[in-house]
Design a protein around this motif. Sequence first.
Motif, PDB file in Angstrom:
ATOM      1  N   SER A  32      44.119  63.375  46.281  1.00 40.25           N
ATOM      2  CA  SER A  32      43.869  63.977  47.611  1.00 40.25           C
ATOM      3  C   SER A  32      45.350  64.222  48.342  1.00 40.25           C
ATOM      4  N   GLU A  33      45.207  65.103  49.418  1.00 37.24           N
ATOM      5  CA  GLU A  33      46.467  65.528  50.291  1.00 37.24           C
ATOM      6  C   GLU A  33      47.174  64.139  50.589  1.00 37.24           C
ATOM      7  N   ASP A  34      46.637  63.147  50.977  1.00 34.83           N
ATOM      8  CA  ASP A  34      47.383  61.833  51.400  1.00 34.83           C
ATOM      9  C   ASP A  34      47.882  61.217  50.443  1.00 34.83           C
ATOM     10  N   GLU A  35      47.554  61.518  49.055  1.00 34.43           N
ATOM     11  CA  GLU A  35      48.164  60.827  48.104  1.00 34.43           C
ATOM     12  C   GLU A  35      49.221  61.337  47.333  1.00 34.43           C
ATOM     13  N   VAL A  36      49.712  62.614  47.757  1.00 33.34           N
ATOM     14  CA  VAL A  36      50.563  63.435  47.177  1.00 33.34           C
ATOM     15  C   VAL A  36      51.757  64.100  47.963  1.00 33.34           C
ATOM     16  N   ASP A  37      53.119  63.920  47.835  1.00 31.29           N
ATOM     17  CA  ASP A  37      53.983  64.283  48.575  1.00 31.29           C
ATOM     18  C   ASP A  37      54.984  65.193  47.821  1.00 31.29           C
ATOM     19  N   VAL A  38      55.304  66.380  48.355  1.00 21.85           N
ATOM     20  CA  VAL A  38      55.979  67.400  47.579  1.00 21.85           C
ATOM     21  C   VAL A  38      57.278  67.687  48.310  1.00 21.85           C
ATOM     22  N   ASP A  39      58.484  67.540  47.593  1.00 23.37           N
ATOM     23  CA  ASP A  39      59.867  68.028  48.326  1.00 23.37           C
ATOM     24  C   ASP A  39      60.210  69.208  47.365  1.00 23.37           C
ATOM     25  N   ILE A  40      60.707  70.375  48.014  1.00 17.57           N
ATOM     26  CA  ILE A  40      61.378  71.254  47.021  1.00 17.57           C
ATOM     27  C   ILE A  40      62.818  71.181  47.505  1.00 17.57           C
ATOM     28  N   VAL A  41      63.647  71.234  46.451  1.00 18.76           N
ATOM     29  CA  VAL A  41      65.082  70.977  46.735  1.00 18.76           C
ATOM     30  C   VAL A  41      65.524  71.837  45.735  1.00 18.76           C
ATOM     31  N   GLY A  42      66.361  73.132  46.273  1.00 20.56           N
ATOM     32  CA  GLY A  42      66.628  74.113  45.450  1.00 20.56           C
ATOM     33  C   GLY A  42      65.580  74.959  44.765  1.00 20.56           C
ATOM     34  N   SER A  43      65.664  74.833  43.392  1.00 20.73           N
ATOM     35  CA  SER A  43      64.443  75.498  42.441  1.00 20.73           C
ATOM     36  C   SER A  43      63.686  74.450  41.796  1.00 20.73           C
ATOM     37  N   THR A  44      63.734  73.055  42.408  1.00 18.74           N
ATOM     38  CA  THR A  44      63.122  72.133  41.922  1.00 18.74           C
ATOM     39  C   THR A  44      62.034  71.462  42.613  1.00 18.74           C
ATOM     40  N   ALA A  45      60.795  71.394  42.111  1.00 18.37           N
ATOM     41  CA  ALA A  45      59.526  70.577  42.898  1.00 18.37           C
ATOM     42  C   ALA A  45      59.630  69.351  42.525  1.00 18.37           C
ATOM     43  N   ILE A  46      59.814  68.383  43.581  1.00 23.25           N
ATOM     44  CA  ILE A  46      59.585  66.739  43.195  1.00 23.25           C
ATOM     45  C   ILE A  46      58.282  66.418  43.792  1.00 23.25           C
ATOM     46  N   VAL A  47      57.277  66.052  42.931  1.00 21.37           N
ATOM     47  CA  VAL A  47      56.134  65.623  43.423  1.00 21.37           C
ATOM     48  C   VAL A  47      56.056  63.882  43.169  1.00 21.37           C
ATOM     49  N   VAL A  48      55.655  63.435  44.301  1.00 22.60           N
ATOM     50  CA  VAL A  48      55.342  61.930  44.218  1.00 22.60           C
ATOM     51  C   VAL A  48      53.927  61.533  44.459  1.00 22.60           C
ATOM     52  N   ALA A  49      53.270  60.942  43.696  1.00 19.77           N
ATOM     53  CA  ALA A  49      52.013  60.651  43.645  1.00 19.77           C
ATOM     54  C   ALA A  49      51.803  59.074  44.170  1.00 19.77           C
ATOM     55  N   ASP A  50      51.234  58.684  45.122  1.00 21.17           N
ATOM     56  CA  ASP A  50      50.931  57.353  45.595  1.00 21.17           C
ATOM     57  C   ASP A  50      49.605  56.885  45.604  1.00 21.17           C
ATOM     58  N   THR A  51      48.989  56.253  44.731  1.00 17.49           N
ATOM     59  CA  THR A  51      47.797  56.033  44.719  1.00 17.49           C
ATOM     60  C   THR A  51      47.472  54.683  45.350  1.00 17.49           C
ATOM     61  N   GLY A  52      48.247  53.837  45.833  1.00 17.25           N
ATOM     62  CA  GLY A  52      48.176  52.545  46.426  1.00 17.25           C
ATOM     63  C   GLY A  52      48.708  51.485  45.426  1.00 17.25           C
ATOM     64  N   ASP A  53      48.067  51.659  44.352  1.00  9.58           N
ATOM     65  CA  ASP A  53      48.507  50.649  43.395  1.00  9.58           C
ATOM     66  C   ASP A  53      49.555  50.995  42.440  1.00  9.58           C
ATOM     67  N   ARG A  54      50.007  52.374  42.465  1.00 13.12           N
ATOM     68  CA  ARG A  54      50.907  52.913  41.476  1.00 13.12           C
ATOM     69  C   ARG A  54      51.383  54.150  42.219  1.00 13.12           C
ATOM     70  N   VAL A  55      52.732  54.366  42.041  1.00  9.60           N
ATOM     71  CA  VAL A  55      53.638  55.522  42.566  1.00  9.60           C
ATOM     72  C   VAL A  55      54.385  55.986  41.078  1.00  9.60           C
ATOM     73  N   THR A  56      53.871  57.558  40.909  1.00  9.15           N
ATOM     74  CA  THR A  56      54.625  58.191  40.187  1.00  9.15           C
ATOM     75  C   THR A  56      55.499  59.368  40.680  1.00  9.15           C
ATOM     76  N   GLU A  57      56.337  59.733  39.982  1.00  8.47           N
ATOM     77  CA  GLU A  57      57.333  60.987  40.298  1.00  8.47           C
ATOM     78  C   GLU A  57      57.323  61.971  39.117  1.00  8.47           C
TER      79      GLU A  57
END
Length: 83
Positions: A32-57
């Motif tokens: 869901s939208e609440d579980e995903v955070d996206v930062d764009i730095v230059g030409s790189t997208a950094i996607v952080v997913a936080d499901t409560g029990d696990r965080v992946t980047e």
Amino acid sequence: MSMQQFAGGNERFIRRYEYEDSWVIAADVGLSEDEVDVDIVGSTAIVVADTGDRVTETEFELPAGGDADVAVRNGVLTITLTK
């Protein structure tokens, strides 16, 4: 319009569409939208997913473009870049 499709190690698909005035990158994140955070730095997208029990980047390169619009709907992350 042209399209490219990639599958990551976990078989989640990333599709890149090229239109006359924009690029659209769509990724099946299954979250869901609440579980995903996206930062764009230059030409790189950094996607952080936080499901409560696990965080992946995950990072991936974006095509050259201008302003970016990021949205998550129905488990699909969409990044739209103007040319």
